[in-house]
Design an enzyme around this catalytic site. Structure first.
Site, PDB file in Angstrom:
ATOM      1  CG  ASP A 159      -1.608  -1.360   1.379  1.00 54.10           C
ATOM      2  OD1 ASP A 159      -2.599  -1.568   0.681  1.00 54.10           O
ATOM      3  OD2 ASP A 159      -1.133  -2.218   2.151  1.00 54.10           O
ATOM      4  CG  HIS A 187      -3.487  -5.167   3.498  1.00 59.16           C
ATOM      5  ND1 HIS A 187      -3.003  -4.389   2.484  1.00 59.16           N
ATOM      6  CD2 HIS A 187      -3.869  -6.328   2.918  1.00 59.16           C
ATOM      7  CE1 HIS A 187      -3.094  -5.042   1.346  1.00 59.16           C
ATOM      8  NE2 HIS A 187      -3.621  -6.226   1.577  1.00 59.16           N
TER       9      HIS A 187
HETATM   10  P1  NAX Z   1      -2.536 -18.090  -3.688  1.00 61.24           P
HETATM   11  O1  NAX Z   1      -3.940 -18.544  -3.492  1.00 61.24           O
HETATM   12  O2  NAX Z   1      -1.899 -18.131  -5.019  1.00 61.24           O
HETATM   13  O3  NAX Z   1      -1.598 -18.930  -2.711  1.00 61.24           O
HETATM   14  C1  NAX Z   1      -1.949 -19.158  -1.375  1.00 61.24           C
HETATM   15  C2  NAX Z   1      -1.158 -20.328  -0.907  1.00 61.24           C
HETATM   16  O4  NAX Z   1      -1.502 -20.564   0.449  1.00 61.24           O
HETATM   17  C3  NAX Z   1      -1.453 -21.605  -1.692  1.00 61.24           C
HETATM   18  O5  NAX Z   1      -0.260 -22.177  -2.102  1.00 61.24           O
HETATM   19  C4  NAX Z   1      -2.214 -22.455  -0.686  1.00 61.24           C
HETATM   20  O6  NAX Z   1      -1.980 -23.850  -0.870  1.00 61.24           O
HETATM   21  C5  NAX Z   1      -1.614 -21.947   0.608  1.00 61.24           C
HETATM   22  N1  NAX Z   1      -2.419 -22.281   1.760  1.00 61.24           N
HETATM   23  C6  NAX Z   1      -3.743 -22.472   1.848  1.00 61.24           C
HETATM   24  N2  NAX Z   1      -4.059 -22.859   3.095  1.00 61.24           N
HETATM   25  C7  NAX Z   1      -2.900 -22.884   3.796  1.00 61.24           C
HETATM   26  C8  NAX Z   1      -2.559 -23.241   5.112  1.00 61.24           C
HETATM   27  N3  NAX Z   1      -3.480 -23.695   5.963  1.00 61.24           N
HETATM   28  N4  NAX Z   1      -1.270 -23.154   5.510  1.00 61.24           N
HETATM   29  C9  NAX Z   1      -0.331 -22.769   4.630  1.00 61.24           C
HETATM   30  N5  NAX Z   1      -0.586 -22.446   3.347  1.00 61.24           N
HETATM   31  C10 NAX Z   1      -1.860 -22.500   2.954  1.00 61.24           C
HETATM   32  O7  NAX Z   1      -2.471 -16.642  -3.035  1.00 61.24           O
HETATM   33  P2  NAX Z   1      -1.381 -15.510  -3.229  1.00 61.24           P
HETATM   34  O8  NAX Z   1      -1.780 -14.651  -4.352  1.00 61.24           O
HETATM   35  O9  NAX Z   1      -0.034 -16.105  -3.221  1.00 61.24           O
HETATM   36  O10 NAX Z   1      -1.660 -14.648  -1.909  1.00 61.24           O
HETATM   37  C11 NAX Z   1      -1.321 -15.145  -0.627  1.00 61.24           C
HETATM   38  C12 NAX Z   1      -1.953 -14.294   0.450  1.00 61.24           C
HETATM   39  O11 NAX Z   1      -1.444 -12.968   0.397  1.00 61.24           O
HETATM   40  C13 NAX Z   1      -3.479 -14.153   0.330  1.00 61.24           C
HETATM   41  O12 NAX Z   1      -4.060 -14.271   1.627  1.00 61.24           O
HETATM   42  C14 NAX Z   1      -3.643 -12.739  -0.179  1.00 61.24           C
HETATM   43  O13 NAX Z   1      -4.888 -12.190   0.181  1.00 61.24           O
HETATM   44  C15 NAX Z   1      -2.505 -12.054   0.549  1.00 61.24           C
HETATM   45  N6  NAX Z   1      -2.072 -10.753   0.039  1.00 61.24           N
HETATM   46  C16 NAX Z   1      -1.677  -9.822   0.945  1.00 61.24           C
HETATM   47  C17 NAX Z   1      -1.164  -8.618   0.567  1.00 61.24           C
HETATM   48  C18 NAX Z   1      -0.715  -7.614   1.580  1.00 61.24           C
HETATM   49  O14 NAX Z   1      -0.376  -6.513   1.165  1.00 61.24           O
HETATM   50  N7  NAX Z   1      -0.708  -7.896   2.880  1.00 61.24           N
HETATM   51  C19 NAX Z   1      -1.055  -8.241  -0.867  1.00 61.24           C
HETATM   52  C20 NAX Z   1      -1.073  -9.412  -1.777  1.00 61.24           C
HETATM   53  C21 NAX Z   1      -2.003 -10.524  -1.400  1.00 61.24           C
HETATM   54  O15 NAX Z   1      -3.282 -10.201  -1.833  1.00 61.24           O
END
Ligand code: NAX
Length: 329
Positions: A159, A187
């Site tokens: 952000d 966020h």
């Molecule tokens: P993806 O859906 O591509 O990847 C998420 C990963 O988490 C997958 O590999 C999945 O298998 C894994 N996962 C699911 N359950 C899990 C668990 N119990 N323990 C460990 N891993 C688990 O998402 P991606 O685009 O890589 O985003 C990851 C996270 O970042 C999401 O929650 C997203 O909302 C968050 N974000 C946060 C941002 C921030 O600024 N704080 C910005 C980017 C992103 O949106």
């Protein structure tokens, strides 16, 4: 050569992981003289995706990459880790509200906090990225009582970077010339991107923008607040990945090596009571970092309307915590 450091990454087979791992392995996060061991975690169902990721890491022949461990076991992922990047989380499904997302993710971060508490290095630094990042960071911290709460943070750097770029383009200067941007709060779209202390070459940006208050209120603030959704629309359903990975690198680098002279960054950290944000939430403040420690920048002048915006984001965090308070012990 320095001894290798251990970096745990959860959700490592996800799309942020695909933009992040290669940059860490290349030395972008901890320097080009720092050997590393990657300890990559994902859920059992995702383990098969590691195969291609490892093949590509191999094919990069990164000189700094000493070892890569892949696992669905948190104790293995966090064992002796120096840093943990908690990216993995349940994605927000269709029709899922924020509180449903919290309910789905709360137990994940509770477990991660407990495991960090038992197996990670005592001075581990933890960055929570998985959403809702601030409250997930709070759950993690509360479940790791033997670790220093100041070693937990949530990512607001994306952000912050978004805010920098919007302003740099508006006043037509390189991003590097802008200092003292702030994104306050959660966020989420209650966050408050605050230009009022920002400078360009030591001049207050607001003094250059006296004719632009409409742009600040009607364009700048909502553009930064809603940028995540705009990216999803532009990428036809996929959320920010390269910019999120870049923000993770920026956040950790500054935390470990220090912020620029005469500048600060936005980090989600445990509130201390300053700026009328009572202690007990992970809230984004302007911070400076030195010797691996952050310091909240205190005593900035806040106008009543800005104070109101900051409180609104605080209230949202309280509501989030109320929904999952059973996970704090
Ligand atoms: P993806 O859906 O591509 O990847 C998420 C990963 O988490 C997958 O590999 C999945 O298998 C894994 N996962 C699911 N359950 C899990 C668990 N119990 N323990 C460990 N891993 C688990 O998402 P991606 O685009 O890589 O985003 C990851 C996270 O970042 C999401 O929650 C997203 O909302 C968050 N974000 C946060 C941002 C921030 O600024 N704080 C910005 C980017 C992103 O949106």
């Amino acid at each position: 050569m320095k001894p290798p450091i251990r970096i745990a990454v959860t959700g490592a087979t996800g799309q942020i992981g695909y933009s992040l791992l290669y940059r860490i392995a290349a030395g972008d996060m901890f320097g080009h003289d720092q050997p590393i061991i990657l300890q990559l975690h994902d859920i059992t169902e995702a383990q098969s995706f590691f195969k291609g990721i490892i093949m590509e890491l191999d094919d990069c022949a990164f000189p700094l990459l000493n070892q890569v461990i892949t696992t669905d076991n948190l104790e293995v992922a966090f064992g002796d880790a120096d840093f943990a990047l908690l990216v993995g989380a349940r994605p927000r499904g269709e029709k899922m509200e924020r509180k449903d997302l919290l309910a789905a993710n709360g137990p994940i971060f509770r477990q991660q906090g407990k495991t960090l508490n038992s197996v990670a290095k005592r001075n581990i630094k933890v960055l929570v990225v998985g959403n809702p990042a601030n409250t997930n960071a709070f759950i993690t911290l509360k479940n790791a009582p033997d670790l220093d709460p100041r070693n937990f943070s949530a990512m607001l750097r994306l952000d912050h970077n978004r805010a920098l770029s919007q302003v740099a383009q508006k006043i037509n200067v390189p991003v590097s010339k802008i200092n003292k941007m702030i994104v306050w709060g959660n966020h989420s779209n209650t966050q408050f991107p605050d230009l009022s202390h920002a400078t360009v070459e030591n001049q207050k940006i607001l003094e250059l923008m006296t004719q632009d208050s409409d742009w600040i209120n009607d364009t700048f603030i909502p553009t930064v607040q809603n940028r995540g959704s705009a990216i999803i629309a532009a990428r036809q359903g996929k959320s920010s990945a390269a910019s999120a990975a870049n923000a993770i690198i920026n956040h950790m680098r500054d935390w470990v090596f220090g912020t620029r002279e005469n500048d600060w960054v936005s980090m989600g950290v445990l509130s201390t009571g300053c700026y009328d944000i009572p202690t007990g939430v992970i809230y984004s403040f302007p911070v400076t970092c030195k010797n691996g420690q952050y310091q909240i920048v205190e005593d900035l002048k806040i106008t009543p309307s800005d104070h109101q915006r900051m409180q609104q984001s605080y209230q949202e965090l309280l509501t989030e915590q109320e929904a999952i308070k059973s996970l704090f012990n």
